[in-house]
Design a protein around this motif. Structure first.
Motif, PDB file in Angstrom:
ATOM      1  N   ILE A 145      37.293  32.401  58.688  1.00 11.28           N
ATOM      2  CA  ILE A 145      38.098  32.719  59.929  1.00 11.28           C
ATOM      3  C   ILE A 145      37.433  32.254  61.187  1.00 11.28           C
ATOM      4  N   PRO A 146      37.985  31.698  61.698  1.00 14.35           N
ATOM      5  CA  PRO A 146      37.352  30.770  63.167  1.00 14.35           C
ATOM      6  C   PRO A 146      36.861  31.817  64.142  1.00 14.35           C
ATOM      7  N   ARG A 147      36.058  31.529  64.825  1.00 15.73           N
ATOM      8  CA  ARG A 147      35.519  32.364  66.029  1.00 15.73           C
ATOM      9  C   ARG A 147      36.793  32.575  66.795  1.00 15.73           C
ATOM     10  N   ARG A 148      36.916  33.798  67.538  1.00 17.89           N
ATOM     11  CA  ARG A 148      38.205  34.114  68.343  1.00 17.89           C
ATOM     12  C   ARG A 148      38.517  33.227  69.212  1.00 17.89           C
ATOM     13  N   SER A 149      37.579  32.457  69.903  1.00 19.08           N
ATOM     14  CA  SER A 149      38.075  31.599  70.834  1.00 19.08           C
ATOM     15  C   SER A 149      38.717  30.228  70.250  1.00 19.08           C
ATOM     16  N   ASN A 150      38.684  30.149  68.965  1.00 18.30           N
ATOM     17  CA  ASN A 150      39.050  28.790  68.374  1.00 18.30           C
ATOM     18  C   ASN A 150      40.301  29.407  67.245  1.00 18.30           C
ATOM     19  N   ASP A 151      40.887  30.810  67.512  1.00 17.82           N
ATOM     20  CA  ASP A 151      41.690  31.215  66.578  1.00 17.82           C
ATOM     21  C   ASP A 151      43.128  31.057  66.769  1.00 17.82           C
ATOM     22  N   THR A 152      43.413  30.440  67.787  1.00 13.63           N
ATOM     23  CA  THR A 152      44.897  30.222  68.146  1.00 13.63           C
ATOM     24  C   THR A 152      45.646  29.577  67.244  1.00 13.63           C
ATOM     25  N   GLY A 153      46.897  30.426  66.611  1.00  7.41           N
ATOM     26  CA  GLY A 153      47.631  29.827  65.690  1.00  7.41           C
ATOM     27  C   GLY A 153      47.074  30.075  64.392  1.00  7.41           C
ATOM     28  N   PHE A 154      45.806  30.721  64.239  1.00  9.44           N
ATOM     29  CA  PHE A 154      45.273  30.688  62.713  1.00  9.44           C
ATOM     30  C   PHE A 154      46.317  31.724  61.983  1.00  9.44           C
ATOM     31  N   ASP A 155      46.599  31.300  60.695  1.00 12.20           N
ATOM     32  CA  ASP A 155      47.043  31.930  59.719  1.00 12.20           C
ATOM     33  C   ASP A 155      46.387  32.195  58.538  1.00 12.20           C
ATOM     34  N   LEU A 156      45.732  33.201  58.108  1.00 15.39           N
ATOM     35  CA  LEU A 156      44.911  33.574  56.942  1.00 15.39           C
ATOM     36  C   LEU A 156      45.751  33.052  55.614  1.00 15.39           C
ATOM     37  N   ASN A 157      46.865  33.066  55.706  1.00 17.74           N
ATOM     38  CA  ASN A 157      47.972  32.717  54.568  1.00 17.74           C
ATOM     39  C   ASN A 157      47.771  31.419  54.113  1.00 17.74           C
ATOM     40  N   ASP A 158      47.435  30.656  55.234  1.00 16.36           N
ATOM     41  CA  ASP A 158      47.458  28.951  55.026  1.00 16.36           C
ATOM     42  C   ASP A 158      46.253  28.540  54.263  1.00 16.36           C
ATOM     43  N   LEU A 159      44.990  29.605  53.935  1.00 22.54           N
ATOM     44  CA  LEU A 159      43.989  29.427  53.219  1.00 22.54           C
ATOM     45  C   LEU A 159      44.171  29.864  51.767  1.00 22.54           C
ATOM     46  N   LYS A 160      45.127  30.420  51.392  1.00 23.51           N
ATOM     47  CA  LYS A 160      45.324  31.143  50.024  1.00 23.51           C
ATOM     48  C   LYS A 160      45.359  29.926  49.002  1.00 23.51           C
ATOM     49  N   GLU A 161      44.714  30.260  48.055  1.00 23.88           N
ATOM     50  CA  GLU A 161      44.686  29.492  46.783  1.00 23.88           C
ATOM     51  C   GLU A 161      44.911  30.319  45.770  1.00 23.88           C
ATOM     52  N   PRO A 162      46.192  30.712  45.121  1.00 23.06           N
ATOM     53  CA  PRO A 162      46.423  31.666  44.168  1.00 23.06           C
ATOM     54  C   PRO A 162      45.720  31.575  42.856  1.00 23.06           C
ATOM     55  N   MET A 163      45.379  32.463  42.299  1.00 25.32           N
ATOM     56  CA  MET A 163      44.902  32.261  40.647  1.00 25.32           C
ATOM     57  C   MET A 163      45.142  33.572  40.049  1.00 25.32           C
ATOM     58  N   ASN A 164      45.466  33.257  38.543  1.00 29.10           N
ATOM     59  CA  ASN A 164      45.712  34.051  37.509  1.00 29.10           C
ATOM     60  C   ASN A 164      44.382  34.182  36.420  1.00 29.10           C
ATOM     61  N   TYR A 165      44.226  35.236  36.186  1.00 35.06           N
ATOM     62  CA  TYR A 165      43.262  35.258  35.169  1.00 35.06           C
ATOM     63  C   TYR A 165      42.880  36.670  34.471  1.00 35.06           C
ATOM     64  N   ASN A 166      42.142  37.118  33.601  1.00 34.31           N
ATOM     65  CA  ASN A 166      41.804  37.914  32.884  1.00 34.31           C
ATOM     66  C   ASN A 166      40.410  38.173  32.914  1.00 34.31           C
ATOM     67  N   TYR A 167      40.151  39.439  33.322  1.00 33.69           N
ATOM     68  CA  TYR A 167      38.506  39.862  33.561  1.00 33.69           C
ATOM     69  C   TYR A 167      38.033  41.000  32.636  1.00 33.69           C
ATOM     70  N   PHE A 168      37.097  40.774  31.782  1.00 29.97           N
ATOM     71  CA  PHE A 168      36.369  41.942  31.389  1.00 29.97           C
ATOM     72  C   PHE A 168      35.080  42.022  31.766  1.00 29.97           C
ATOM     73  N   LYS A 169      34.853  43.371  32.221  1.00 33.08           N
ATOM     74  CA  LYS A 169      33.265  43.516  33.027  1.00 33.08           C
ATOM     75  C   LYS A 169      32.739  44.891  32.066  1.00 33.08           C
ATOM     76  N   PHE A 170      31.583  44.655  31.718  1.00 34.04           N
ATOM     77  CA  PHE A 170      30.735  45.739  31.599  1.00 34.04           C
ATOM     78  C   PHE A 170      29.300  45.886  31.992  1.00 34.04           C
ATOM     79  N   HIS A 171      28.983  46.721  32.946  1.00 32.93           N
ATOM     80  CA  HIS A 171      27.894  46.804  33.713  1.00 32.93           C
ATOM     81  C   HIS A 171      27.450  48.086  33.401  1.00 32.93           C
ATOM     82  N   GLN A 172      26.207  48.307  32.922  1.00 34.73           N
ATOM     83  CA  GLN A 172      25.644  49.569  32.548  1.00 34.73           C
ATOM     84  C   GLN A 172      24.153  49.599  32.859  1.00 34.73           C
ATOM     85  N   THR A 173      23.664  50.505  33.500  1.00 37.59           N
ATOM     86  CA  THR A 173      21.935  50.648  33.786  1.00 37.59           C
ATOM     87  C   THR A 173      21.744  52.115  33.582  1.00 37.59           C
ATOM     88  N   ALA A 174      20.487  52.274  32.806  1.00 38.44           N
ATOM     89  CA  ALA A 174      20.025  53.524  32.860  1.00 38.44           C
ATOM     90  C   ALA A 174      18.490  53.411  33.233  1.00 38.44           C
TER      91      ALA A 174
END
Length: 416
Positions: A145-174
């Motif tokens: 996201i550019p600095r405010r002085s340079n964000d004229t016309g900026f659209d965050l959607n233009d940066l989107k790179e859609p991805m699909n995936y499955n994710y398994f997470k197991f984090h456990q501490t004692a």
């Protein structure tokens, strides 16, 4: 805002207004405004039978209806069981289970635990997940996201790179207490990403993505990879109540060792640090609290795959980065800072509020983008409804504004 989002927001507003009517009626009838919860408003009077909370434990289940950039419209449930031992010195523990389905055909199953055992001598902390997921990536570093002085016309959607995936997470501490409030322990950490589909990728036509370029540069299979390892854990916890803290401090240092187990996992070390501080601002009402939450996550040696890089909104409870979509900012190093002021609205503490602000910075070593070179802020407001006095459990609603981004959140329990 879509018609569906407007309907959900209107429904939540109506529910909140009804709560306010009940709360104000209860508040007007109370002398000296002692704390009350929703359950205590409906007690046995003139043969009217009511349900009171069981001593030292509380079970909550709430529906989830909302809209966020990462998921779109979503619905499901979140449940939380809060409990403690029989001793007055025992601290509250919590176990959370949630299931959500979204309009983007995502299925999110979460199990979180933060448990004190044996008179606070043993501290368990876990984050287990299974996601059938889709999420856009935006590249590395917080300069996307550019600095405010340079964000004229900026659209965050233009940066989107859609991805699909499955994710398994197991984090456990004692961790085991070695001195008053000081703990030492170890953990197991498993992350497995599979069935990864990069929708914008078209190698034949020379159309590449940040995920593909990173995976090829650091020799990862762009369709599947995992990160498995063990960690050493040091923490300090003097909080009076981890569900809704009025005073105290929490600090954690976790250093993870990920060995090279196959071609889909390279050796790496990852340092995670977290700090929370709670300071009461009033002697008469301890619900006036100033809070600080800071986290830092750093890949200190080797490399980890793209989706496992430090990223916004992927903390244990997925609460960081309010105002921005989950995963918007990502990098080899990331620092997050949030400050919050919590205050009662009704003197009964049935309804309370919060104002907050946060900052995020992430690096990208391949482009020589350093930490704190680019910082992205967000601000927001929230409402709290007290649903159990003993554990101080709140139903929370937050609305936050970031740069070119905004979001609404509905959860059980405080953000941190």
């Amino acid at each position: 805002m879509s018609k569906r989002c407007r309907f959900c927001f209107s429904l939540l507003l109506i529910i909140f207004m009804q709560f306010c009517v009940i709360a104000q009626t209860a508040s007007d009838s109370l002398k000296y405004c002692p704390e009350k919860s929703l359950q205590e408003l409906f007690k046995k009077e003139d043969s009217v039978l009511v349900l009171k909370p069981v001593k030292n434990n509380f079970f909550l289940i709430i529906p989830v209806i909302g809209s966020q950039p990462a998921t779109g419209f979503s619905y499901g449930f979140v449940s939380q069981y809060t409990f403690k031992g029989k001793s007055e010195k025992d601290k509250y523990s919590s176990v959370n289970l949630g299931a959500t389905y979204t309009e983007k055909k995502q299925m999110l199953l979460n199990f979180k635990n933060s448990v004190m055992l044996k008179s606070n001598k043993v501290f368990l902390s876990g984050d287990w997940r299974f996601y059938i997921f889709s999420q856009a990536n935006y590249g590395l570093g917080t300069d996307i996201i550019p600095r405010r002085s340079n964000d004229t016309g900026f659209d965050l959607n233009d940066l989107k790179e859609p991805m699909n995936y499955n994710y398994f997470k197991f984090h456990q501490t004692a961790s085991w207490e070695i001195k008053n409030n000081y703990y030492v322990g170890a953990g197991v950490h498993l992350d497995w990403y599979t069935t990864i589909t990069d929708e914008n990728l078209n190698v034949a036509e020379g159309q590449f993505t940040n995920h593909y370029n990173y995976s090829k540069k650091y020799d990862y299979n762009e369709n599947e990879y995992f990160v498995n390892g063990v960690s050493l854990n040091l923490l300090y916890d003097s909080r009076d109540n981890q569900i809704n803290t009025n005073h105290g401090m929490f600090a954690n240092i976790n250093y993870r060792f990920n060995p090279a187990l196959s071609t889909n996992q390279h050796a790496s070390n990852v340092l995670f640090m977290e700090y929370r501080y709670f300071m009461p601002l009033s002697k008469l009402n301890k619900q006036h609290v100033f809070c600080i939450w800071a986290t830092g996550q750093f890949v200190t040696m080797g490399t980890v795959p793209y989706l496992n890089l430090p990223s916004l909104g992927w903390d244990q409870r997925s609460r960081s980065g309010k105002g921005y979509t989950q995963g918007l900012f990502r990098g080899q190093k990331m620092v997050y800072f949030e400050t919050e002021y919590r205050f009662p609205i009704l003197c009964s503490n049935l309804i309370s509020g919060t104002v907050f602000g946060n900052l995020t910075t992430a690096s990208d070593k391949d482009r020589d983008i350093r930490l704190f070179q680019h910082i992205q802020p967000a601000v927001g407001v929230g409402l709290r409804i007290l649903i159990d006095k003993a554990t101080r459990t709140n139903l929370i609603m937050n609305y936050a504004w970031g740069r070119h981004s905004k979001a609404f959140y509905l959860n059980a329990g405080e953000t941190f």
